[in-house]
Design a protein around this motif. Structure first.
Motif, PDB file in Angstrom:
ATOM      1  N   ILE A 176       1.702   1.886   0.726  1.00 40.05           N
ATOM      2  CA  ILE A 176       2.449   1.035  -0.200  1.00 40.05           C
ATOM      3  C   ILE A 176       1.624  -0.220  -0.443  1.00 40.05           C
ATOM      4  O   ILE A 176       1.351  -0.987   0.487  1.00 40.05           O
ATOM      5  N   GLN A 177       1.214  -0.406  -1.681  1.00 37.48           N
ATOM      6  CA  GLN A 177       0.426  -1.578  -2.050  1.00 37.48           C
ATOM      7  C   GLN A 177       1.239  -2.394  -3.047  1.00 37.48           C
ATOM      8  O   GLN A 177       1.478  -1.967  -4.171  1.00 37.48           O
ATOM      9  N   PHE A 178       1.683  -3.566  -2.616  1.00 35.91           N
ATOM     10  CA  PHE A 178       2.537  -4.433  -3.435  1.00 35.91           C
ATOM     11  C   PHE A 178       1.720  -5.609  -3.951  1.00 35.91           C
ATOM     12  O   PHE A 178       0.868  -6.142  -3.250  1.00 35.91           O
ATOM     13  N   MET A 182       4.239  -2.040  -7.500  1.00 34.78           N
ATOM     14  CA  MET A 182       3.645  -1.284  -6.396  1.00 34.78           C
ATOM     15  C   MET A 182       2.775  -0.158  -6.904  1.00 34.78           C
ATOM     16  O   MET A 182       3.047   0.435  -7.964  1.00 34.78           O
ATOM     17  N   THR A 183       1.752   0.161  -6.136  1.00 36.77           N
ATOM     18  CA  THR A 183       1.063   1.444  -6.212  1.00 36.77           C
ATOM     19  C   THR A 183       1.326   2.145  -4.889  1.00 36.77           C
ATOM     20  O   THR A 183       1.124   1.555  -3.822  1.00 36.77           O
ATOM     21  N   ILE A 184       1.813   3.386  -4.953  1.00 43.40           N
ATOM     22  CA  ILE A 184       2.182   4.125  -3.746  1.00 43.40           C
ATOM     23  C   ILE A 184       1.365   5.412  -3.691  1.00 43.40           C
ATOM     24  O   ILE A 184       1.420   6.238  -4.605  1.00 43.40           O
ATOM     25  N   ASP A 185       0.612   5.572  -2.626  1.00 41.03           N
ATOM     26  CA  ASP A 185      -0.252   6.739  -2.418  1.00 41.03           C
ATOM     27  C   ASP A 185       0.532   7.796  -1.652  1.00 41.03           C
ATOM     28  O   ASP A 185       0.682   7.723  -0.427  1.00 41.03           O
ATOM     29  N   LEU A 186       1.051   8.788  -2.367  1.00 41.96           N
ATOM     30  CA  LEU A 186       1.888   9.808  -1.750  1.00 41.96           C
ATOM     31  C   LEU A 186       1.091  10.761  -0.866  1.00 41.96           C
ATOM     32  O   LEU A 186       1.628  11.288   0.115  1.00 41.96           O
ATOM     33  N   GLU A 187      -0.164  10.986  -1.178  1.00 42.19           N
ATOM     34  CA  GLU A 187      -0.946  11.960  -0.423  1.00 42.19           C
ATOM     35  C   GLU A 187      -1.285  11.480   0.978  1.00 42.19           C
ATOM     36  O   GLU A 187      -1.558  12.284   1.862  1.00 42.19           O
ATOM     37  N   HIS A 188      -1.276  10.171   1.187  1.00 47.81           N
ATOM     38  CA  HIS A 188      -1.579   9.658   2.517  1.00 47.81           C
ATOM     39  C   HIS A 188      -0.342   9.135   3.229  1.00 47.81           C
ATOM     40  O   HIS A 188      -0.441   8.563   4.315  1.00 47.81           O
ATOM     41  N   SER A 217      -5.521  -7.550  -7.823  1.00 48.67           N
ATOM     42  CA  SER A 217      -4.422  -7.408  -6.865  1.00 48.67           C
ATOM     43  C   SER A 217      -4.549  -6.089  -6.111  1.00 48.67           C
ATOM     44  O   SER A 217      -5.214  -5.149  -6.549  1.00 48.67           O
ATOM     45  N   ASP A 218      -3.882  -6.010  -4.984  1.00 51.77           N
ATOM     46  CA  ASP A 218      -3.917  -4.789  -4.174  1.00 51.77           C
ATOM     47  C   ASP A 218      -3.489  -3.545  -4.951  1.00 51.77           C
ATOM     48  O   ASP A 218      -4.188  -2.524  -4.924  1.00 51.77           O
ATOM     49  N   PRO A 219      -2.320  -3.564  -5.630  1.00 52.85           N
ATOM     50  CA  PRO A 219      -1.906  -2.329  -6.313  1.00 52.85           C
ATOM     51  C   PRO A 219      -2.852  -1.917  -7.426  1.00 52.85           C
ATOM     52  O   PRO A 219      -3.091  -0.722  -7.638  1.00 52.85           O
ATOM     53  N   GLN A 220      -3.428  -2.875  -8.139  1.00 53.56           N
ATOM     54  CA  GLN A 220      -4.329  -2.535  -9.228  1.00 53.56           C
ATOM     55  C   GLN A 220      -5.680  -2.061  -8.713  1.00 53.56           C
ATOM     56  O   GLN A 220      -6.271  -1.119  -9.254  1.00 53.56           O
ATOM     57  N   ARG A 221      -6.199  -2.690  -7.693  1.00 53.50           N
ATOM     58  CA  ARG A 221      -7.465  -2.247  -7.112  1.00 53.50           C
ATOM     59  C   ARG A 221      -7.323  -0.851  -6.502  1.00 53.50           C
ATOM     60  O   ARG A 221      -8.220  -0.017  -6.609  1.00 53.50           O
ATOM     61  N   TYR A 222      -6.191  -0.620  -5.842  1.00 56.73           N
ATOM     62  CA  TYR A 222      -5.951   0.693  -5.239  1.00 56.73           C
ATOM     63  C   TYR A 222      -5.829   1.759  -6.320  1.00 56.73           C
ATOM     64  O   TYR A 222      -6.384   2.851  -6.205  1.00 56.73           O
ATOM     65  N   ASP A 223      -5.102   1.428  -7.371  1.00 57.69           N
ATOM     66  CA  ASP A 223      -4.912   2.366  -8.474  1.00 57.69           C
ATOM     67  C   ASP A 223      -6.245   2.668  -9.169  1.00 57.69           C
ATOM     68  O   ASP A 223      -6.527   3.815  -9.528  1.00 57.69           O
ATOM     69  N   GLU A 224      -7.055   1.656  -9.340  1.00 49.50           N
ATOM     70  CA  GLU A 224      -8.328   1.815 -10.043  1.00 49.50           C
ATOM     71  C   GLU A 224      -9.299   2.693  -9.269  1.00 49.50           C
ATOM     72  O   GLU A 224     -10.026   3.504  -9.857  1.00 49.50           O
ATOM     73  N   ASN A 225      -9.334   2.569  -7.957  1.00 51.07           N
ATOM     74  CA  ASN A 225     -10.296   3.331  -7.156  1.00 51.07           C
ATOM     75  C   ASN A 225      -9.700   3.599  -5.776  1.00 51.07           C
ATOM     76  O   ASN A 225     -10.027   2.925  -4.798  1.00 51.07           O
ATOM     77  N   PRO A 226      -8.812   4.592  -5.667  1.00 51.20           N
ATOM     78  CA  PRO A 226      -8.143   4.843  -4.385  1.00 51.20           C
ATOM     79  C   PRO A 226      -9.097   5.236  -3.271  1.00 51.20           C
ATOM     80  O   PRO A 226      -8.851   4.903  -2.110  1.00 51.20           O
ATOM     81  N   ALA A 227     -10.200   5.944  -3.587  1.00 52.35           N
ATOM     82  CA  ALA A 227     -11.144   6.329  -2.540  1.00 52.35           C
ATOM     83  C   ALA A 227     -11.793   5.096  -1.923  1.00 52.35           C
ATOM     84  O   ALA A 227     -11.932   4.983  -0.700  1.00 52.35           O
ATOM     85  N   ARG A 228     -12.185   4.146  -2.753  1.00 54.49           N
ATOM     86  CA  ARG A 228     -12.792   2.926  -2.239  1.00 54.49           C
ATOM     87  C   ARG A 228     -11.763   2.083  -1.488  1.00 54.49           C
ATOM     88  O   ARG A 228     -12.066   1.512  -0.428  1.00 54.49           O
ATOM     89  N   ALA A 229     -10.541   2.006  -2.017  1.00 55.45           N
ATOM     90  CA  ALA A 229      -9.502   1.210  -1.368  1.00 55.45           C
ATOM     91  C   ALA A 229      -9.183   1.754   0.017  1.00 55.45           C
ATOM     92  O   ALA A 229      -9.059   0.993   0.989  1.00 55.45           O
ATOM     93  N   ARG A 230      -9.064   3.071   0.137  1.00 55.15           N
ATOM     94  CA  ARG A 230      -8.763   3.640   1.449  1.00 55.15           C
ATOM     95  C   ARG A 230      -9.952   3.480   2.389  1.00 55.15           C
ATOM     96  O   ARG A 230      -9.780   3.362   3.606  1.00 55.15           O
ATOM     97  N   THR A 231     -11.163   3.484   1.845  1.00 55.87           N
ATOM     98  CA  THR A 231     -12.327   3.212   2.677  1.00 55.87           C
ATOM     99  C   THR A 231     -12.265   1.800   3.238  1.00 55.87           C
ATOM    100  O   THR A 231     -12.546   1.566   4.422  1.00 55.87           O
ATOM    101  N   LEU A 232     -11.886   0.836   2.409  1.00 55.13           N
ATOM    102  CA  LEU A 232     -11.741  -0.536   2.887  1.00 55.13           C
ATOM    103  C   LEU A 232     -10.734  -0.606   4.030  1.00 55.13           C
ATOM    104  O   LEU A 232     -10.962  -1.276   5.047  1.00 55.13           O
ATOM    105  N   ILE A 233      -9.610   0.078   3.859  1.00 56.12           N
ATOM    106  CA  ILE A 233      -8.550   0.033   4.862  1.00 56.12           C
ATOM    107  C   ILE A 233      -9.023   0.632   6.180  1.00 56.12           C
ATOM    108  O   ILE A 233      -8.822   0.050   7.260  1.00 56.12           O
ATOM    109  N   ARG A 234      -9.685   1.760   6.110  1.00 61.28           N
ATOM    110  CA  ARG A 234     -10.088   2.460   7.329  1.00 61.28           C
ATOM    111  C   ARG A 234     -11.295   1.814   7.998  1.00 61.28           C
ATOM    112  O   ARG A 234     -11.316   1.603   9.208  1.00 61.28           O
ATOM    113  N   VAL A 235     -12.317   1.509   7.212  1.00 66.52           N
ATOM    114  CA  VAL A 235     -13.567   1.029   7.794  1.00 66.52           C
ATOM    115  C   VAL A 235     -13.411  -0.376   8.360  1.00 66.52           C
ATOM    116  O   VAL A 235     -13.959  -0.697   9.422  1.00 66.52           O
ATOM    117  N   SER A 236     -12.664  -1.225   7.675  1.00 65.44           N
ATOM    118  CA  SER A 236     -12.553  -2.620   8.124  1.00 65.44           C
ATOM    119  C   SER A 236     -11.932  -2.728   9.505  1.00 65.44           C
ATOM    120  O   SER A 236     -12.251  -3.658  10.268  1.00 65.44           O
TER     121      SER A 236
END
Length: 542
Positions: free
Chosen positions: A330-332, A152-158, A340-359
């Motif tokens: 929580i990205q498993f 997992m990659t877990i984003d505590l700030e959000h 994978s989701d956890p690795q992409r999120y870890d690599e670029n959390p700003a872009r990953a959260r943009t994908l989640i919100r904008v889509s």
């Protein structure tokens, strides 16, 4: 702690070796005193198992040091030396020798699996840089980078502290209330503070730690198990407990640096008949999931029944906690796959959260063509005619296109970020097909995606420059975490949970969060249900 040198037979019984601190270690010792098994042996093995992961003691030395004692105490020594092996039928002889005709669970003494404590304790013992290993690094248990490693990659700030992950885990696995496999802890440590639970402007003002099992690649809990009940499964690297092999000695609880093991000391609240066979047994026909039977250890399992396809292919690569998380923090997925989701999120959390919100805010690419019928092919006309399309959302969608990356690996099953990205790219494609030129200097300038130093024709601007501007747009849009860490990173367990956000300091302690466990019909302290006894990380408030 000043660990003994390898080969030194002296013990460190008076020293604090456990990362969760003195009180936790003392409670563990009391727990072992309530069993029929050797307390001193369990404490010493737990200490030295952590030394193995740190590189201060070799696997071979550890196994040899305790082999005779384990044989004397348990009648057999099935501990792995370097890598876990599947248990065979001969291991049943150990259970028979211990229990005779009685159920092995009936011979266990009732007792707590660990009392609550005030400090979160992460790193309370060894905050300093790890010393140079005294022995050669034993390496990883699963070094094959091509093999799947669930994590997992877990984003505590959000995280918003809603406890949805806790309730979803309980609904799926049906552990007794308070014996939580998943915790969301609001904390403060003297450097970072959390507000009062009834005086806050946003739930994001709190500091959180989301704590499942870390499914360590080099798990010390596995090293001390005399029966191989606690083992690392080759497929997916899941650290699991075979409920039919566990004898409840609780040595794994002592050896776990993270405090995630629970002993089922009484009959479970949910009867065995209520559990589905496909939910309990994995593909090897071993009972490793759902709540444990009486007298057996349990913990978070990363849903092996899902990963094995027992509940359908659509749930492979997912967990209940991940799917239940409203802010998708929580990205498993497969930690060995960059796509994978956890690795992409870890690599670029700003872009990953943009994908989640904008889509989720864009119109469907299937419906968009009909919405654009009769609309002029310029930016102002499009944004005025179509709900959900603004200059900001289109700019972010184009920024996603500009930063698109080609991966050699296919995205694992169950991952959502690739689908969210594709939705955005499909919207951009529809807009371009409609005649909106999203590559022109004029349009890019209107969208705020031009390079500041741009003075010449568009061909003079490198693609990487546009990508840099796009990345800046993501970071302006989303407040991405600046800190990345693993819990107790210096002790060598190689956990498969990565955190983004504020790391708890050594003085961290739990405080009330915006959502109480009682509000969601849960408990965060097992002793509330078991007459002052606990089987979990039930933390007392200061």
């Amino acid at each position: 702690m000043n660990a003994d040198e390898p080969g030194d037979d002296s013990t460190a019984s008076d020293e604090t070796f456990h990362p969760l601190g003195d009180e936790w270690q003392d409670d563990l010792e009391d727990v072992l005193d309530d069993t029929e098994y050797d307390t001193e042996l369990g404490m010493e093995m737990g200490r030295d198992a952590m030394r193995v992961t740190k590189g201060d003691l070799s696997e071979e030395e550890f196994h040899e040091r305790y082999h005779e004692d384990v044989m004397e105490e348990f009648g057999e020594d099935e501990r792995p030396i370097a890598s876990p092996d599947d248990i065979d039928e001969e291991s049943e002889s150990l259970l028979s020798s211990l229990t005779g005709d009685e159920s092995r669970r009936e011979v266990l003494k009732k007792g707590a699996a660990g009392a609550g404590f005030a400090s979160l304790g992460w790193g309370a013992v060894d905050q300093q840089e790890p010393e140079q290993p005294a022995v050669e690094d034993p390496g990883e248990v699963h070094p094959d980078e091509d093999a799947t490693q669930w994590g997992m990659t877990i984003d505590l700030e959000h995280c918003d502290g809603c406890l949805s992950c806790v309730t979803a885990c309980n609904a799926e696995h049906q552990w007794d209330e308070g014996a939580n496999w998943m915790y969301v802890l609001a904390f403060e440590d003297g450097n970072v503070e959390s507000p009062e639970p009834d005086e806050y402007e946003s739930v994001h003002d709190f500091n959180y730690l989301v704590r499942p099992c870390q499914h360590c690649t080099d798990a010390p809990c596995e090293k001390v198990c005399p029966t191989t009940a606690r083992h690392t499964r080759d497929d997916g690297g899941l650290v699991l407990t075979d409920y039919e092999v566990c004898i409840g000695c609780r040595y794994c609880q002592v050896a776990c640096p993270y405090g995630v093991n629970y002993f089922q000391w009484d009959e479970p609240d949910v009867e065995r008949e209520e559990l589905s066979e496909e939910g309990v047994y994995d593909y090897r026909d071993r009972p490793v999931s759902r709540r444990a039977p009486r007298g057996v250890m349990s913990k978070c399992v990363f849903d092996p029944a899902r990963q094995d396809g027992n509940h359908g292919e659509e749930l492979v690569g997912t967990t209940a906690c991940e799917q239940a998380c409203p802010p998708s923090v929580i990205q498993f997925g497969d930690m060995n796959n960059p796509n994978s989701d956890p690795q992409r999120y870890d690599e670029n959390p700003a872009r990953a959260r943009t994908l989640i919100r904008v889509s989720t805010g864009l119109p469907s690419p299937d419906d968009l063509p009909s919405m654009l019928e009769g609309v002029d092919s310029n930016l102002d006309a499009v944004t005025e005619a179509v709900d959900g399309l603004t200059e900001d959302s289109i700019a972010l969608a184009v920024a996603v296109q500009l930063t698109q990356e080609d991966y050699e690996e296919e995205a694992p099953a169950g991952d959502t970020l690739p689908d969210q990205e594709q939705t955005i790219l499909d919207v951009v494609s529809v807009l371009q097909d409609h005649g909106l030129d999203l590559t022109s200097e004029e349009t890019l300038s209107q969208l705020g995606l031009t390079v500041d130093q741009f003075e010449g024709p568009s061909e003079d601007v490198e693609v990487s420059d546009n990508a840099d501007v796009a990345q800046e747009r993501f970071e302006d849009y989303i407040d991405a975490p600046e800190e990345r860490f693993e819990l107790l990173e210096g002790i060598g367990t190689n956990p498969n949970v990565t955190y983004l956000g504020t790391q708890p300091g050594p003085n961290a302690h739990q405080v009330e969060g915006p959502t109480s466990y009682e509000e969601v019909d849960m408990l965060d302290r097992r002793q509330e249900a078991l007459d002052d006894q606990t089987v979990g990380l039930g933390l007392r408030d200061d």
